[in-house]
Design an enzyme around this catalytic site. Structure first.
Site, PDB file in Angstrom:
ATOM      1  N   ASP A   1      46.556  34.349 -15.808  1.00  0.00           N
ATOM      2  CA  ASP A   1      47.449  34.720 -16.895  1.00  0.00           C
ATOM      3  C   ASP A   1      46.830  34.070 -18.146  1.00  0.00           C
ATOM      4  O   ASP A   1      46.013  33.145 -18.044  1.00  0.00           O
ATOM      5  CB  ASP A   1      48.875  34.216 -16.635  1.00  0.00           C
ATOM      6  CG  ASP A   1      49.880  34.940 -17.530  1.00  0.00           C
ATOM      7  OD1 ASP A   1      49.444  35.633 -18.477  1.00  0.00           O
ATOM      8  OD2 ASP A   1      51.090  34.805 -17.306  1.00  0.00           O
TER       9      ASP A   1
HETATM   10  C1  BGC Z   1      51.942  37.084 -19.957  1.00  0.00           C
HETATM   11  C2  BGC Z   1      51.342  38.162 -19.077  1.00  0.00           C
HETATM   12  C3  BGC Z   1      50.579  39.142 -19.911  1.00  0.00           C
HETATM   13  C4  BGC Z   1      49.541  38.419 -20.745  1.00  0.00           C
HETATM   14  C5  BGC Z   1      48.718  39.331 -21.636  1.00  0.00           C
HETATM   15  C6  BGC Z   1      50.909  36.476 -20.895  1.00  0.00           C
HETATM   16  O1  BGC Z   1      51.528  35.642 -21.813  1.00  0.00           O
HETATM   17  O2  BGC Z   1      52.512  36.086 -19.153  1.00  0.00           O
HETATM   18  O3  BGC Z   1      52.351  38.811 -18.353  1.00  0.00           O
HETATM   19  O4  BGC Z   1      49.984  40.104 -19.092  1.00  0.00           O
HETATM   20  O5  BGC Z   1      50.200  37.470 -21.575  1.00  0.00           O
HETATM   21  O6  BGC Z   1      49.449  39.841 -22.674  1.00  0.00           O
END
Ligand code: BGC
Length: 779
Positions: A283
């Site tokens: 993530d």
């Molecule tokens: C989120 C993810 C997301 C990623 C990219 C993160 O802050 O937890 O779910 O895919 O950002 O935007």
């Protein structure tokens, strides 16, 4: 020389230089093995240490847009997500990633263009799960996969599939359910839908990421059994049934180890046990040690920081990280790159079929909304209804989804008022005028999803001013035939909710009270519409109103879907994927949410263990406001010809015939629960083992639903043995219309204990957990 001749010479020279340049490029490329042509190991072997370190760390920081490979389309993109680093001399393309899970999160604006780009806001995952229909989840996946593909996106960062552990979890709208089977089946169908379009899915956030408080460092402490049975099981189903191209690890630690740094999670469980063969990405900014992440085969670190690249290159150079490990990570990424639209040079149109998406979004929303209460058949509305009084701001605007990375840049979201109007209902004009003026004045009409984060109140409490100073509820009760009250709750990434956000506000309680009193005095009815991203308190006010329709966050076509149901053109056919408790303190995780210390928690202990949601309420006899699996219909069903047949040792076939005995065409959802014999392990009173939905049954029509129960489905996780075990003895196999209402119960006997799967000992807690004990359990 004449001017025109000069021009010819100039362009001729440019052409020659260009040709020489391209020939040089081609020549240079020929010196290197080429991706997709030469064996992958030769391509990887031709990379320098720096290039390898770049390949495993996302490319966001370097240029705004990556350069296209020769002969491939330059993408002026699009994807709010990021991409991997391309290597022109090796022919390695970038991979473009974009968020979901409620729609493709493309950037509304692009460099050098005036146009705004939109995507369809589909119903949120919790609403999709309320349909209990995997074919609908697949259709949503197909539609989103199609939009992603037509926008040039290679991988959609969806579905999100963590468990609804606690109603205060900020991202629950993005997740399906409190139950791992329902979660796994919904996610699996969704992944199949996305990937059928040639776009990859990324199941996230792996795993046990059930809160937003301290999300980047919270240490989730839980038993191996709870981890396996509740928090990993949905992922296992999705990986094994749908083969997602990628998995996104989570931010949290599990029993002391960051998930992107856990070899036990990412190698032993995910790859060895479940057979996952794609790549794992972090993530965004997850974990704290790039070298450990490489070793755990968290193949790609997103979105990519130079310091990570440098750290990995340094570790490779000085032997702290083996080249083989990183080569394997690169191979995992590149094997997926071979499947992408970018690699295949798919000529995306930038013009997805929005009409088709709209139809799907509307259909899924109306098939999945849950009718929680329908006293004296207040719904569907009488054909003769003259006018509907719509109370609450969110009757006039629609909150289609949540905030954060799950937000979608949609063009327009249909409100309940618009939907009803469109369906030919008359809306109380005086009230509508007042609300609309109020919303305009308060600048609360927001059309752009990203600005929701700042522009939207967390709840609708500001409406108090308007309502009680000049709503004139009594006059409206005289003039309109029925009242609808919309209650809204926004949910979002990056923060959990507070108890007072779970409860209704004083203004909301007062509104329900006053509208109900005024309308009931006129012998007229009141219906509450819950436009919420997660569970709210209902027990204290539900008796005051006649109807409750839970619309969740229903995507941009939500208003039409509400009208489809209210008008009786369609019959509600959704059921709760998550329990509505009486009060927040009844929730089994309540005293362990969001962890300790109270200020900035660093750890959270899952003391409720496997007793999450209905597993707890049913086992410990705790009353709920609306149980898991509950939902009403306009019609009625009868259940007959129930059979439990033993197929072979450990296998049972279950059959039940559902007959529509009411006045409306409708669909019914059947849930199969099991209760295992208490042996070495304690077991919940009920565990969902299978479910099915009938086709549309006309009055008088019936359908037989069949289910197969296997020993693996009956197994629990025996921690001492590190194995899934179906215990010897007598099992109850129950058919329910909710977790709290069993319509048929059959016995099934296992003559001996069956070890259905032996696994590695992984992710054991380092501390003792005071888990809920069987002795305390009422039976
Ligand atoms: C989120 C993810 C997301 C990623 C990219 C993160 O802050 O937890 O779910 O895919 O950002 O935007």
């Amino acid at each position: 020389m004449q001017k025109s001749n000069q021009k010819v010479v100039f362009y001729f020279t440019l052409l020659m230089l260009g040709l020489v340049g391209s020939i040089k490029d081609l020549y240079a490329q020929k010196k290197y093995p080429q991706f997709g042509i030469d064996p992958l190991n030769e391509v990887i072997a031709a990379m320098t240490i720096e290039e390898k370190a770049l390949m495993v760390t996302g490319a966001k920081r370097r240029e705004v847009y990556p350069i296209a490979l020769p002969g491939k389309k330059q993408k002026n993109i699009v994807a709010v997500g990021g991409y991997t680093y391309p290597f022109l001399h090796l022919g390695i393309p970038p991979i473009y990633l974009s968020d979901g899970p409620a729609g493709v999160r493309i950037a509304p604006k692009r460099m050098g263009e005036k146009q705004t780009y939109y995507a369809t806001a589909f119903p949120v995952a919790t609403l999709v799960a309320s349909g209990w229909d995997t074919s609908l989840s697949k259709e949503i996946g197909e539609a989103m996969g199609h939009e992603a593909r037509e926008y040039g996106v290679d991988i959609l960062l969806a579905p999100a599939m963590n468990i609804h552990r606690d109603p205060l979890g900020g991202r629950s709208f993005e997740y399906y359910s409190e139950d791992p089977l329902l979660t796994g089946k919904m996610a699996s169908a969704f992944v199949q839908g996305i990937q059928s379009q040639g776009v990859g899915a990324s199941i996230k956030h792996f795993a046990a990421n059930n809160q937003e408080t301290s999300r980047r460092y919270i240490n989730t402490i839980l038993s191996e059994r709870a981890l396996r049975e509740i928090y990993l099981e949905g992922y296992r189903i999705a990986v094994q049934e749908a083969k997602p191209w990628t998995v996104m690890s989570s931010y949290n630690k599990i029993n002391g180890v960051y998930t992107p740094q856990s070899k036990e999670l990412l190698v032993d469980i995910l790859r060895k046990e479940w057979g996952f063969d794609g790549f794992v990405l972090t993530d965004w900014y997850g974990g704290d040690d790039p070298v450990e992440q490489m070793k755990a085969h968290n193949d790609l670190l997103m979105p990519g920081l130079q310091v990570w690249t440098d750290t990995i290159a340094h570790a490779l150079r000085y032997g702290d990280l083996s080249m083989d490990v990183v080569d394997q990570n690169i191979a995992n990424i590149l094997n997926v790159a071979l499947k992408t639209g970018t690699w295949k040079n798919y000529h995306y149109t930038d013009k997805p079929d929005f009409e088709k998406s709209k139809e799907i979004a509307r259909r899924v929303a109306r098939e999945s909304m849950v009718l929680l209460k329908n006293e004296h058949n207040v719904l569907p509305l009488n054909k003769g209804s003259k006018s509907i009084a719509l109370f609450g701001n969110y009757s006039y605007k629609n909150l289609p989804g949540g905030t954060g990375s799950g937000a979608v840049n949609y063009a327009h979201a249909v409100s309940v008022a618009e939907g009803l109007n469109h369906a030919g209902f008359k809306i109380d004009p005086t009230l509508a005028e007042k609300y609309m003026t109020y919303l305009e004045k308060g600048k609360l009409i927001v059309e752009k999803a990203d600005s929701l984060i700042t522009a939207m109140p967390q709840r609708d409490s500001i409406l108090g001013e308007l309502q009680f100073s000049n709503l004139d509820i009594e006059t409206s009760a005289k003039e309109s035939d029925v009242a609808f009250i919309s209650i809204m709750r926004i949910f979002g990434e990056g923060g959990d909710r507070k108890i007072d956000h779970f409860n209704l506000t004083n203004e909301e309680y007062t509104l329900i009270d006053r509208v109900s009193n005024a309308y009931h005095a006129e012998h007229k009815k009141v219906v509450v519409l819950l436009n919420v991203g997660g569970v709210v308190e209902t027990a204290s006010w539900k008796d005051k109103v006649d109807g409750i329709l839970l619309t969740w966050q229903s995507g941009q076509e939500g208003g039409h879907a509400v009208a489809d149901l209210v008008s009786g053109r369609f019959t509600p056919a959704g059921k709760l994927p998550t329990t509505f408790p009486v009060r927040y303190t009844d929730v089994p995780s309540a005293k362990n949410f969001p962890g300790t210390p109270a200020r900035n928690p660093t750890e959270v202990v899952y003391e409720e263990d496997i007793y999450v949601g209905y597993r707890y309420y049913e086992t410990f006899d705790v009353k709920t406001s609306f149980p898991f699996g509950f939902g009403l219909s306009y019609t009625a069903f009868d259940y007959t010809d129930f059979k439990v047949k033993k197929a072979s040792e450990g296998r049972a076939h279950i059959e039940i015939t559902v007959k529509n005995v009411g006045q409306f065409a409708g669909k019914e959802i059947i849930q199969v629960y099991a209760k295992a014999p208490i042996g070495k392990l304690d077991h919940p009173e009920k565990e969902l083992k299978a479910f099915g939905k009938t086709r549309l049954l006309q009055p008088g029509e019936s359908q037989t639903l069949r289910f197969e129960i296997t020993p693996r489905m009956l197994s629990s996780f025996d921690t001492d043995a590190s194995a899934w075990v179906a215990e010897k003895g007598s099992y109850d196999l129950m058919v329910g219309t909710s977790a709290a209402s069993v319509v048929e119960n059959g016995k099934f006997r296992l003559k001996k204990r069956i070890v259905t799967e032996k696994v590695s000992k992984s992710l054991a807690p380092q501390v003792e957990i005071k888990a809920l004990q069987p002795a305390k359990r009422k039976r």
